[in-house]
Design a protein around this motif. Structure first.
Motif, short mmCIF file in Angstrom:
data_model
loop_
_atom_site.label_atom_id
_atom_site.label_comp_id
_atom_site.label_asym_id
_atom_site.label_seq_id
_atom_site.Cartn_x
_atom_site.Cartn_y
_atom_site.Cartn_z
N ARG A 140 0.85 -1.19 0.00
CA ARG A 140 0.00 0.00 0.00
C ARG A 140 0.88 1.24 0.00
N ASN A 151 -12.41 -4.54 -2.30
CA ASN A 151 -11.12 -4.93 -1.71
C ASN A 151 -11.36 -6.17 -0.86
N CYS A 155 -4.80 1.61 -2.89
CA CYS A 155 -4.72 0.68 -4.03
C CYS A 155 -3.31 0.12 -4.14
N ASN A 205 -8.20 -9.09 -8.03
CA ASN A 205 -8.19 -7.74 -8.58
C ASN A 205 -9.40 -7.42 -9.45
N ARG A 259 -9.55 -7.71 1.04
CA ARG A 259 -8.93 -7.70 2.38
C ARG A 259 -9.82 -6.98 3.39
N THR A 260 -10.44 -5.90 2.95
CA THR A 260 -11.27 -5.11 3.89
C THR A 260 -12.77 -5.31 3.63
N HIS A 290 -15.09 -2.03 -7.60
CA HIS A 290 -14.08 -2.91 -7.04
C HIS A 290 -14.38 -3.15 -5.57
N ASP A 294 -7.59 0.81 2.43
CA ASP A 294 -8.07 0.63 1.06
C ASP A 294 -7.22 1.36 0.04
#
Lengths: 523, 523
Positions: free
Chosen positions: A2, B211, A13, A235, B213-214, B209, A11
């Protein structure tokens, strides 16, 4: 990684900060075997690691933007409710009825949304419709990138990766949500709420005619019913929909969005086009890649006993009697009698159709049918001996036709992880099965060669593709002839002056009654 | 003729009753020269007239139908007004601003709607955009049908044939109408109200999108601005639109609808496929025909001095060092240095682009550009010596590129009525002008080979085609990155239970707050 300049933002990208290393892990012991350094120049050479050269972030989250303030709200309102109904036919399955259509909706781990038993006006059309698999091979031949070729359904699963869709975010208007129950990797049930959203939408004018003798216009709008599911595979996002309309069309739509799979590139390399990708941010390369989707169509057009044909339009030769001016052309039909792979050909207007030779159109005696309108695609570029080509058994032809066989559901084979080919639709088609028995299955391939643009980063505007199934001599007239005309008293449209700064504004004030629509009951 | 069984209905569909005769009139004296009898069998033979065999009508007017009653109202509401503004820049011209776009709209007799001076964020993109012409040659080689080849712009005029669009009929939502003033055949001014309607529409998700992970999702919807005009040329209707979006795309959409041009066919001929048409009603043949549209693009991408190129994706050879696994591919660019005609090639992913070599993308150094996404078409089938082919100077290639020259606006030439070829874009391209001066004009051809279906009668569901102009390395990131995310408090969507008859209904009750959209201010 990150953004190091903003470490508290979870968050951020991280695709804007690809690391130049690739750890190799033993999948059994989960121990680190070695750390590879990635090639980051224009060829396969690998340079020793150097200290990181700081570059800025590229964020997609709204709080990192200066957002537009001039996009006014647009709402879709159905004051009388929706036009569809939903019934349960099993613990989880749903039977949907809408505008003479009826069909069942299922949801499973691998294919996600599946349609069964699709009828129009109680006439059978499709036994089963599903996305069968995807493959996304990458162009970069350098190790370790040469391995990149994801099968998003076979490797991951369109069901288990489905988003929990949110009212007012993923869907606009009056929305019905469907959930599913799947199993996790330990076999435990997983509740999957809101994996499919169902709604109606307006799609502009479906048909119109003005009689120039009387000046009377009749206009009918195109109403669509959309069943949408969205999956996230790391992704990338895919927005996948079945779209029904009031004229007997059923379309399958795929939107590719989300974030490009990125890799490091030397920051100085912005003067030369990169041979295998596009620089989308300083130090960030988005590799070229192809997306292949395979839609499986198990038809029952007017019942079982279907045949697949393709029609082509061909010029007829000059002939002093019949074609003295050289303008004539006709249609040539080819019946697909044995399983195989087939290509599109715009030069002959080649059009694939599923017909039922036993059921004849009452008006013209033609075998009733549905055509399959397929967008063109570039076949897989990896060579025929490569593992990409051998594994992606569906990525070389626009259409495969096989004879139905139990268990043959997935175009890339049952196990795509580490597959070596030989177990998918290309292999099944190569059996050269006779289709005379009348139980064909169509596998329709479509996709894009994604040569990334800077505009696709940090998140890409959707690339949209549609396959349309459209009746051809199946009905005895326009099936939407009985859709009520578009009327202002129902639509309640509003005339605006566009905040015009000049005398043009007065043109906006027209909302007169006309033969085609009387404005009553609303402004 | 109209339905003899219902003589008082002026809007009876007379295309269901084609007469077997064709009167030949002297255009100077307007005197009848002779009456030809039309061939109505499977070949060129003409039979003597026989008494009319009564057949039933096929009507499209709503009072002749048993209309559906279960299509619920769907309204588009913009409570804060529209997002665009309109200014006058001349007596009739309008300057539209919407979501960083600005452009001028004109309207003339021949081309109808024309766009000028298109900019995004004040950066120049297109100097002039217009439909240049259409041609619709028919397949039937028999006299007198061999003459059927309409140029709807050159022969009739997209402006003078434009419909007076009606609120709540032709357009849904909040609509701005534009009028025009043209001249009639005597040179007198004709007021043409409501020839263009302008409105916004929702087009699903533009980008998303999550994420993983979160679990935070960001969703942005695709808002479009549509400028629509509709023309009626006798039997046919064309719905023609420019469509802008918030990601820098500009599309041109054509919808073909209206009524097929019909001719008589022997009532008994329903067992054999007709060589030149489809029987769509007893005694009614709809001939095969091709539709060709030519879109003229005069670009100024990032200013003048543009170059047209095409890019192709090509496999690179196996090489033990660089491409040991045979998966590599790259992009090859071809610059169009002299005027000429060009074809699409899906097998190479051939993509035409307008670039500005003098303006470089700040991220990757590429020449900034826009690509032209063209749907495939079958070239004209009439042979090269035929008048159809010679007159339809644009119907043989998907792309023509010429060097700009004053007066060269119409792909089929200035005078299409009784033209003999030699005066349109094919001829101009054959000059082999150097494009090194940097003033290219693109002529993009698209169309369909219309093999009619019974479903296209008595009025046809629209066949839709789209050409899209999309930025490629023109911006420094996704231009829609600053569009506010989709939020329930703005969208006010509604969760419905689909009138479900089982326990599935409770799934519909979800409208929770989430990170991506807080539902506040509306239900």
């Amino acid at each position: 990684m990150r953004d190091p300049g903003n470490p508290s933002e979870p968050d951020s990208c991280h695709y804007a900060f690809p690391l130049p290393i690739s750890p190799v892990i033993d999948p059994i012991t989960l121990e680190l075997v070695r750390i590879d350094i990635l090639p980051s120049g224009l060829d396969e050479k690998v340079e020793p690691l150097r200290p990181w050269q700081p570059v800025g972030p590229s964020e997609y989250i709204p709080e990192a933007q200066s957002l537009r303030t001039d996009l006014k709200a647009l709402r879709v309102v159905q004051p009388e409710g929706v036009s569809f109904t939903v019934e349960n036919f099993s613990e989880l399955g749903r039977l949907i009825r809408w505008q003479k259509w009826d069909f069942k909706v299922g949801f499973n781990q691998r294919e996600g949304m599946v349609l069964y038993d699709v009828h129009y006006d109680n006439r059978p059309l499709f036994y089963r419709l599903s996305l069968s698999d995807m493959c996304i091979p990458y162009a970069d031949p350098r190790s370790p990138f040469h391995r990149k070729a994801a099968f998003d359904l076979g490797d991951a699963g369109a069901g288990i990766m489905a988003n929990n869709l949110q009212l007012g975010c993923d869907c606009l208007g009056s929305i019905y949500y469907m959930g599913g129950v799947l199993a996790d990797s330990h076999g435990k049930p997983v509740d999957m709420p809101n994996v499919i959203c169902i709604h109606e939408q307006d799609a502009g004018i479906l048909w119109k005619h003005t009689n120039y003798r009387t000046n009377r216009a009749v206009v009918v709008r195109n109403r669509e019913l959309v069943l949408q599911t969205i999956l996230t595979v790391s992704n990338y996002e895919y927005i996948l929909s079945f779209v029904f309309n009031t004229a007997g069309d059923l379309a399958y739509e795929a939107r590719a969005t989300g974030i490009l799979s990125t890799q490091p590139v030397d920051v100085g390399l912005t003067k030369t086009p990169h041979p295998f990708g596009t620089v989308v941010h300083p130090g960030v390369l988005a590799g070229f890649h192809q997306h292949f989707f395979s839609l499986r169509i198990d038809p029952m057009v007017a019942g079982h006993g279907n045949t697949v044909v393709y029609d082509e339009a061909v010029a007829i030769p000059r002939d002093p009697k019949l074609n003295p001016h050289g303008v004539g052309y006709t249609v040539r039909r080819t019946e697909i009698g044995t399983s195989g792979g087939f290509d599109l050909d715009a030069n002959t207007n080649r059009t694939f159709k599923v017909i039922n030779p036993a059921v004849r159109n009452p008006v013209n005696g033609a075998a009733v049918g549905y055509k399959v309108m397929v967008p063109p695609m570039q076949p897989i570029l990896a060579d025929a001996d490569s593992f990409h080509h051998r594994r992606a058994e569906f990525a070389d032809r626009s259409v495969y036709v096989t004879r139905y066989a139990d268990g043959e559901l997935y175009a890339g084979g049952l196990y795509t992880n580490q597959s070596r080919g030989g177990a998918g639709v290309r292999s099944w088609a190569e059996r050269r099965d006779s289709l005379a028995g009348g139980d064909p299955v169509l596998w329709v391939q479509f996709g894009i060669n994604h040569i990334p643009r800077v505009e696709d980063f940090p998140v890409m505007p959707a690339e949209t593709l549609r396959v349309t199934l459209r009746p051809v001599n199946f009905f005895d007239r326009n099936p939407a002839i009985d859709v009520p005309p578009s009327r202002q008293e129902v639509n309640c449209s509003v005339s605006v002056d566009g905040n015009s700064h000049g005398p043009g504004g007065e043109e906006g004030g027209q909302g007169q009654n006309t033969a085609c629509c009387a404005s009553a009951g609303c402004t």
